[in-house]
Design an enzyme around this catalytic site. Structure first.
Site, mmCIF file in Angstrom:
data_model
loop_
_atom_site.group_PDB
_atom_site.id
_atom_site.type_symbol
_atom_site.label_atom_id
_atom_site.label_comp_id
_atom_site.label_asym_id
_atom_site.label_seq_id
_atom_site.Cartn_x
_atom_site.Cartn_y
_atom_site.Cartn_z
ATOM 1 N N LYS A 178 -38.929 -20.800 21.153
ATOM 2 C CA LYS A 178 -38.012 -19.713 20.797
ATOM 3 C C LYS A 178 -36.909 -19.721 21.851
ATOM 4 C CE LYS A 178 -36.699 -15.902 21.384
ATOM 5 N NZ LYS A 178 -35.300 -15.383 21.677
ATOM 6 N N GLU A 254 -41.818 -17.946 35.066
ATOM 7 C CA GLU A 254 -40.811 -17.978 36.143
ATOM 8 C C GLU A 254 -39.834 -16.874 35.814
ATOM 9 O OE1 GLU A 254 -37.078 -18.663 37.636
ATOM 10 O OE2 GLU A 254 -37.347 -20.531 36.523
ATOM 11 N N CYS A 288 -31.318 -18.313 38.353
ATOM 12 C CA CYS A 288 -32.440 -17.540 38.893
ATOM 13 C C CYS A 288 -32.677 -17.835 40.368
ATOM 14 C CB CYS A 288 -33.703 -17.830 38.093
ATOM 15 S SG CYS A 288 -34.142 -19.581 38.000
ATOM 16 N N GLU A 390 -31.763 -7.308 40.922
ATOM 17 C CA GLU A 390 -31.166 -8.564 40.464
ATOM 18 C C GLU A 390 -29.978 -8.270 39.542
ATOM 19 O OE1 GLU A 390 -32.658 -12.810 38.653
ATOM 20 O OE2 GLU A 390 -33.439 -10.987 37.723
#
Length: 486
Positions: A178, A254, A288, A390
């Site tokens: 996906k 992750e 990231c 973040e």
């Protein structure tokens, strides 16, 4: 306009519900594709196709046959290199050199590296004593885990999707992918490659859509999916983990990061500035592993801030194919508004804006794109939201430090633990720091330098598990022990 369908059992299929959604260019927000949104029935067919492939020819392939086929996949990606570059640029809006030098080559390499790993990995064996003196022999077998649900992100879509698909197929699994609704094109293109080289039907499937109440949830909640691998934000990972609890299915995550960059006064100054510029602003900060928190030893603090400011103000905004362009837009209008909200919040929290903080002046149709300025702040408290949360944009806060123990505490003052980059010419200090900072990967005098054989993953809320090289095998295979009485 491009019509993108789901790829199920080796065929491109419209959605069972006929429902579709638009894919817009990050560069100018024009519609560039119509995407079929997979229904629950579509996902069910994809899972069933993946299950049947495990029982069919793919399940009978030897390791050597799988290795040879994955090499063919990699070589076909290379033959169609320009197609993949064009698709990734259309999806992300990022400069062509990033696609050509990093993201697409790594996507092809992910198939070869894991083909080599599975071909060369050794299995455990142990001899043991028995009461009758004749002994016994134990040896381990690695078998595929089954159908792997692959939920991949939008920031480096092809590279990060194949980082999961490569080892999954190398180990003999099948996959239902996906991709992010923002970046569906290269996952679809890979389906063409799979058919071209003769990968059996059902081994690789792609279902498009969104997260909750859409394809993402349908994949992660499906009882026929044996394990789930995910890259993305921590909130989504938490939801997937709850879904995976049904059936006690394995996960590899992750997730988010609020990574620190630590620069000591004895660093190679120019190299440190160049490295931090990349770590803060590559891919418009949508990495990231990027650094949004910078800690600079006080003797070089002012000099470093000025040098990074100069580089940030020299970026060239532009469309991916525009000559000299090295700074693209954010992925979506929604993400642009999120990043700009943090730019506003930084000022409200008392930041000094060194540079940036807004939207660049773009001309023509580019004015409709998702552009923001690379932004540098100083002066915030360590508990400020902009320092703790973040943002996932081209921005960083820079703070001076004086002592080694002080900067270790600052670097670890976060709920995340993905990566850090440390710049010093003192080798002993580098070793001490690497052990003390609580992250999954530490770079010394570099950033984003990846040997694909090494363990990769985060600590704390940045992830669960490790992938890369033989470490991927721990997730993508089940270990069985055979005990033979001699």
């Amino acid at each position: 306009m491009r019509q993108v369908n789901n790829f199920i059992n080796g065929e491109f299929q419209p959605a069972d519900s006929a429902q579709r959604f638009e894919k817009r260019s990050p560069v100018n927000n024009q519609v560039i594709a119509s995407i079929a949104e997979a229904s629950k029935a579509d996902v069910n067919r994809a899972v069933q196709a993946a299950q049947q492939a495990l029982k069919g020819p793919w399940g009978q392939f030897t390791t050597e046959q799988r290795v040879a086929m994955l090499y063919e996949v990699a070589e076909e990606i290379t033959r169609r290199f320009d197609d993949f570059v064009a698709a990734e640029m259309a999806d992300t809006g990022q400069p062509s050199h990033v696609m050509k030098q990093v993201f697409i080559p790594r996507g092809a390499a992910n198939f070869k590296i894991f083909a080599d790993v599975i071909k060369n990995v050794a299995a455990e064996s142990f001899q043991m004593a028995t009461p009758d003196g004749r002994g016994a022999l134990n040896y381990a077998l690695r078998v595929p885990k089954g159908v792997i649900g692959v939920i991949s992100p939008w920031n480096a879509p092809f590279m990060l999707m194949t980082w999961k698909v490569g080892p999954a197929l190398a180990c003999g699994n099948t996959v239902v992918v996906k991709p992010s609704e923002e970046t569906p094109l290269t996952a679809t293109l890979l389906g063409e490659v799979m058919n071209k080289v003769g990968v059996p039907q059902g081994v690789y499937n792609v279902v498009n859509g969104f997260g909750p109440d859409s394809a993402g949830a349908f994949v992660t909640e499906h009882p026929g999916v044996d394990a789930i691998t995910f890259t993305g934000e921590t909130k989504t990972g938490t939801a997937i983990m709850k879904a995976a609890a049904e059936g006690a299915r394995d996960v590899s995550f992750e997730m988010g990061g609020k990574n620190a960059g630590i620069i000591f006064a004895d660093c190679d100054f120019d190299a440190a500035v160049d490295g931090i510029f990349r770590s803060a602003f590559l891919n418009t900060g949508q990495v990231c592993l990027g650094t949004e928190r910078l800690y600079v030893e006080r003797p070089i603090f002012d000099k470093f801030v000025q040098a990074l400011k100069t580089k940030a103000e020299a970026v060239n905004y532009g469309a991916p194919t525009e000559h000299g362009s090295n700074f693209g837009p954010l992925i979506s209008k929604e993400h642009q508004q999120k990043v700009l909200s943090y730019y506003k919040l930084a000022v409200e929290e008392g930041a000094t804006v060194v540079t940036g903080g807004g939207v660049p002046d773009m001309q023509g149709e580019l004015a409709e794109g998702n552009w923001v300025q690379p932004t540098i702040w100083t002066g915030l408290n360590d508990n400020a939201r902009v320092v703790q949360e973040e943002i996932f944009g081209p921005c960083c806060h820079i703070r001076p430090f004086d002592l080694e123990d002080e900067v270790i505490a600052l670097a670890n003052d976060t709920e995340y633990g993905l990566s850090t980059t440390i710049w010093t010419t003192n080798l002993s200090r580098a070793h001490r720091m690497a052990e003390a900072v609580d992250v999954g990967i530490t770079w010394i005098n570099s950033w984003f330098l990846r040997d694909l054989r090494t363990p990769f993953g985060g600590s704390k809320q940045s992830g669960i598990g490790r992938e890369g090289g033989v470490h991927s095998l721990e997730f993508y295979t089940e270990m069985r022990n055979v005990c033979i009485k001699l």
